[in-house]
Each structure stands twice: as structure tokens, then as C-alpha cells.
Design an enzyme around this catalytic site. Structure first.
Site, short mmCIF file in Angstrom:
data_model
loop_
_atom_site.label_atom_id
_atom_site.label_comp_id
_atom_site.label_asym_id
_atom_site.label_seq_id
_atom_site.Cartn_x
_atom_site.Cartn_y
_atom_site.Cartn_z
N LYS A 187 47.05 32.20 28.38
CA LYS A 187 46.06 31.36 29.09
C LYS A 187 46.54 29.90 29.03
O LYS A 187 47.71 29.65 28.79
CB LYS A 187 44.69 31.54 28.47
CG LYS A 187 44.11 32.94 28.68
CD LYS A 187 43.82 33.19 30.15
CE LYS A 187 43.27 34.59 30.39
NZ LYS A 187 43.16 34.90 31.81
N ASP A 215 37.37 34.72 29.28
CA ASP A 215 37.35 33.26 29.10
C ASP A 215 36.38 32.83 28.00
O ASP A 215 36.36 31.65 27.61
CB ASP A 215 36.99 32.57 30.42
CG ASP A 215 38.08 32.73 31.46
OD1 ASP A 215 39.24 32.99 31.08
OD2 ASP A 215 37.78 32.59 32.66
C1 S3P Z 1 40.20 33.92 37.00
C2 S3P Z 1 40.65 35.06 36.40
C3 S3P Z 1 40.96 35.16 34.97
C4 S3P Z 1 40.36 34.01 34.19
C5 S3P Z 1 40.55 32.69 34.85
C6 S3P Z 1 39.93 32.69 36.25
C7 S3P Z 1 39.94 33.95 38.45
O1 S3P Z 1 42.35 35.13 34.78
O2 S3P Z 1 40.89 33.96 32.89
O3 S3P Z 1 39.97 31.65 34.12
O4 S3P Z 1 39.26 33.04 38.97
O5 S3P Z 1 40.42 34.86 39.12
P1 S3P Z 1 43.25 36.48 34.84
O6 S3P Z 1 43.12 37.04 36.19
O7 S3P Z 1 44.65 36.03 34.54
O8 S3P Z 1 42.68 37.35 33.77
#
Ligand code: S3P
Length: 453
Positions: free
Chosen positions: A357, A330
Site C-alpha cells: 500500500k 484500508d
Molecule cells: C481502491 C482499491 C483498494 C484500496 C484503495 C482504493 C479502489 O486497493 O486499498 O485504497 O478505489 O479501487 P486494491 O485494489 O489494490 O486492493
């Protein structure tokens, strides 16, 4: 529609010691898990980011009583593992991929049907990554064909419910991507399953789910990038939570980087979570020669925390790739702002996940950087960014409704030769409701312009 106008900081600098919003990832999990607990949970240090509010509202719609008891406090009356009620309308997850994906893991195991909807951006995000493995353990979920990704589906999701007396089965799943959302959706479904859940990912993604479920007595074991949840012999009861949420490392990142690129700055972000699965940006800062010191404050609710000091030092270009990407996923947009002020060419690789994203963050960041007069090249899985000296061009940026693009653009705008406009910046409330106030407190001049739609 809210726009921001960011005034060049000129000879000024950023200085101060500030709190950051509560960790959004942990906030979602605190709400979801306390809803499934037995008893009344107390959550403090909660910042009511729009994404976390989406999770709270979805739970309320299934009969969970959540009350705000203070500026940053709330209580959740747990309904136990089997106490959720069928919602009488579609559950709106707003902009929050975490809400949709984690709640799907829970809903896939319920006897009742449900529908999940989201905003324009969420309705373009890939959902087969969770639906595929959940179906393979017996869930019945349908979505809309994804307009761009053949074979994929997106929201709205129809979760048909298993019917009375039916359960999900065991699963052994090796995910092709490192993702805490996939991991958490599958683990949550595993709480209700008859049979064990085994999950493996290429590199370790954020592990807040594993930490919290283990603390709640769920029979979960981790070895490296593997996690196993075997509910056989478990009584299915989780005690109520009483926790204070740590500061969000991903929100702190914007301020820590701002202090690097605005000459003469010194900023402290207080009580920030420093879970090693989230510290990729801190490692990048060190590699680039940033002024950085991390003052450990021990642990809070099973997560390490620290005050983080950041002051301007000359930056050198670096390469960001490999296993570090998952731990900085992120923070890549704001890492691009560091690259702008580094000497040399910074290369970001292995980050194709950025394309799915809240926006396609590789494409949107390339556009943002070019608008500021920075030379960059878009790669299939990242970016190549040339460092640039002197004031940046004054830019007119479309955030594409992506909070991290909006905040990165605002920080870069401080270096402009004239004011920068960031359009569609209301999305910043997704993760950092007090972003503008915090930056103003540190010395930035920002106008908020509300325009009729
Ligand atoms: C998150 C996981 C991440 C991240 C998102 C929050 C979470 O996504 O980018 O902002 O809280 O589990 P991904 O699991 O798709 O990488």
C-alpha cells in the site's frame, strides 16, 4: 513538512455528530466515467481529497473540462469514449494508486502514447498486476524494474498507444489477488476492446465500478466474484451522470474507532457508504463488542448509506482474516488501534496486500505500535497485537507519507501519557482534508506545526 502534535485527551471524551469526506474510491470513478460520458455530468458532495484531485488533473490534461461550481460541487464535460486528447506532458498521479491503475486501463486502449508518473511512494508500488493482463490483451506498456520485487515493474509507466485503427482483444483473467484496482483497470480497458472481458478474483473486492458502469448502461454482468463485460452490440454511449457521493466508510472508520478507545465517547458519522464490500471494519467492531448502531438512510447514487453511531464499550480481542480482509483492507491500520484497547491478543492474517500500500503497512504499523509501548509481532501476512491498559507511551511517529498511518497514529496519540508527534502528516489530505478540524470539533486538542523543509 507538516507535523501534528496530539495532546492526551486525559479525562476528556469525544462527542458529536459529524460528516465525513466523500468516498475517495467513488470520487475517482465518478470523474473517470463522467469524462467518458456523452454530456455534462454534475457531481456533488465532493471533498477534493488530494487523490481525487490527481484524477481530475490527469483528465484535464487530456482535454476534459472540469469546473468547480461550489464548495463540494463540480461539473465534468464528457468527451465520449473516443474523445480524450493526447496529453502533452507526463500525467502526474501524485500519491494515488487508484488514479494510476484505473487510468492505465483507459490509456492502454488509446491510439496515442502517454506517460504516467507519481510521487516517491507511488513509484515503489507494483504495477505488473495491471500491466500483465493488459499486455495479454494487446496493450503496449513499459515500466521501471521494481527495486524489490523481481519480475515486477513500477512507475513511471510508458503507455505506447495502439496506433490508429487498432484495438485491444478479449481477455479471460483470473486475478491471484482480490483487488478493485486490478478489476477496474481491466474492465475500463474492456469498454474499448473488440471482444469480451472476463475477470475473476478470489473474494469480492469493492464493487463501485460494476455498480456505476451498470447504471450507465454498460453491458456488464456479475456472478459472485466473476464479472463479464461484452461490448458486442453496445453503442458505446454513456449518459451524463448526476450524482451525490456518499461519505467515505474508510474515513469514518478513524472516528468510529476513536470513540471506542477514548473512554466515555459517543460519535456519529453521518451519511456514510455501507456497501457490503466495504463493511469489514463494522463487522470487526461488532465481533469485538463495540458500542455500534447503524441507522440506514436508504440508497444514494446506487450505494447504501447510513448514519453510524459508535460509543465506548469494553473490547475483546479478535482474529481478522479470510475473506473479510478484502472488505476491510484500508481499515486494518485503524483496526490495530482497536486491538490496543482490547483484552487479549488480536491476530490479523491473510493481509499481505498491506505490504504494497502507500507504505508497507504491516511494518509501519508494527513500528508505530511499539513506539506507543504496545507489544506486537510482525507476521508475514499480518500482525499479532497484545491489548494494553493505561496510558500509552508518548510517541514520535514518522508517517512514511502514508495518510492512514498518520491518522491512526494521531488517534492513538489521544491515549498518550504526554503529547505525541506525528511527522510528515500533510499526507492526510490524500483522503481526509478536514481530519484535524473534525477531531478538534469532537473534543481533541491537536496542534499543526509547519516546518520549513
Ligand atoms: C481502491 C482499491 C483498494 C484500496 C484503495 C482504493 C479502489 O486497493 O486499498 O485504497 O478505489 O479501487 P486494491 O485494489 O489494490 O486492493
Amino acid at each position: 513538512m507538516t507535523d501534528l502534535v496530539i495532546h492526551p485527551i486525559g479525562e476528556g471524551a469525544l462527542s458529536g455528530s459529524v460528516p465525513v469526506p466523500s468516498d475517495k474510491s467513488i470520487g475517482h470513478r465518478a470523474l473517470l466515467f463522467s469524462a467518458l460520458c456523452n454530456g455534462k455530468s454534475r457531481i456533488s458532495g465532493f471533498s477534493f481529497s488530494a487523490d481525487n484531485v490527481s484524477t481530475a488533473d490527469a483528465l484535464r490534461a487530456m482535454g476534459v473540462r472540469i469546473e468547480t461550481t461550489g464548495k463540494t460541487e463540480l461539473t465534468v464535460e464528457g468527451v465520449g469514449l473516443y474523445g480524450l486528447r493526447a496529453p502533452d506532458k507526463p500525467l502526474d498521479c501524485g500519491n494515488s494508486g487508484t488514479t494510476m491503475r484505473l487510468i492505465t486501463g483507459i490509456l492502454a486502449a488509446q491510439s496515442f502514447p502517454s506517460t504516467l508518473i507519481g510521487d516517491h511512494s507511488l513509484t515503489k508500488r507494483p504495477m505488473m498486476r495491471i500491466v500483465g493482463p493488459l499486455r495479454s490483451r494487446g496493450a503496449r506498456i513499459d515500466g521501471q524494474p521494481h527495486p524489490k520485487r523481481e519480475g515486477d515493474i513500477t512507475a513511471p509507466l510508458q503507455i505506447h498507444g495502439l496506433g490508429e485503427g487498432k484495438y485491444l482483444g478479449p481477455i479471460e483473467y483470473e486475478s491471484p489477488v482480490s483487488s478493485a484496482q486490478i478489476k477496474s483497470a481491466i474492465l475500463l480497458s474492456g469498454l474499448f476492446a473488440h471482444g469480451a472481458t472476463h475477470f475473476k478474483e478470489p473474494t469480492l473486492s469493492r464493487d463501485h465500478t460494476e455498480r456505476m458502469l451498470s447504471a450507465l448502461g454498460v453491458p456488464l454482468r456479475t456472478v459472485g466474484t466473476m464479472v463479464e463485460l461484452d461490448p458486442g452490440g453496445w453503442n458505446g454511449q454513456m449518459p451524463a451522470l448526476d450524482m451525490e457521493i456518499v461519505g467515505d466508510a474508510s474515513a469514518a472508520a478513524f472516528l468510529l474507532v476513536a470513540a471506542q478507545i477514548v473512554p466515555g465517547s459517543r460519535v456519529v458519522t453521518r451519511s456514510v457508504g455501507t456497501n457490503p464490500t466495504r463493511t469489514g471494519l463494522l463487522e470487526v467492531l461488532r465481533d469485538m463488542g463495540a458500542g455500534l448502531s447503524i441507522e440506514s438512510l436508504g440508497e444514494r447514487a446506487g450505494e447504501p448509506i447510513a448514519d453510524i453511531h459508535s460509543w465506548t464499550e469494553p473490547l475483546r480481542a479478535t482474529t481478522i482474516g479470510g475473506e473479510r480482509v478484502a472488505r476491510a483492507i484500508d481499515e486494518i491500520p485503524i483496526a490495530c488501534a482497536l486491538a490496543v484497547r482490547a483484552s487479549g491478543t488480536t491476530v490479523i492474517r491473510d493481509a499481505e496486500e498491506l505490504r504494497v500500500k502507500e507504505s508497507d503497512r504491516i511494518a509501519t504499523m508494527a513500528t508505530v505500535l511499539r513506539s506507543f509501548g504496545v507489544t506486537c509481532e510482525e507476521l508475514p501476512d499480518g500482525l499479532r497485537i497484545e491489548g494494553k491498559e493505561g496510558p500509552l507511551e508518548a510517541a514520535d511517529i514518522d508517517s512514511h507519507g502514508d495518510h492512514r498511518i498518520a491518522m491512526t497514529s494521531a488517534i492513538l496519540g489521544l491515549l498518550g501519557r504526554a503529547p505525541t508527534r506525528v511527522r510528515d502528516a500533510g499526507c492526510i489530505t490524500t483522503s481526509f482534508p478536514k481530519f484535524v478540524a473534525t477531531l478538534r470539533g469532537l473534543g481533541a486538542t491537536i496542534d499543526v506545526v509547519d516546518e520549513a523543509p
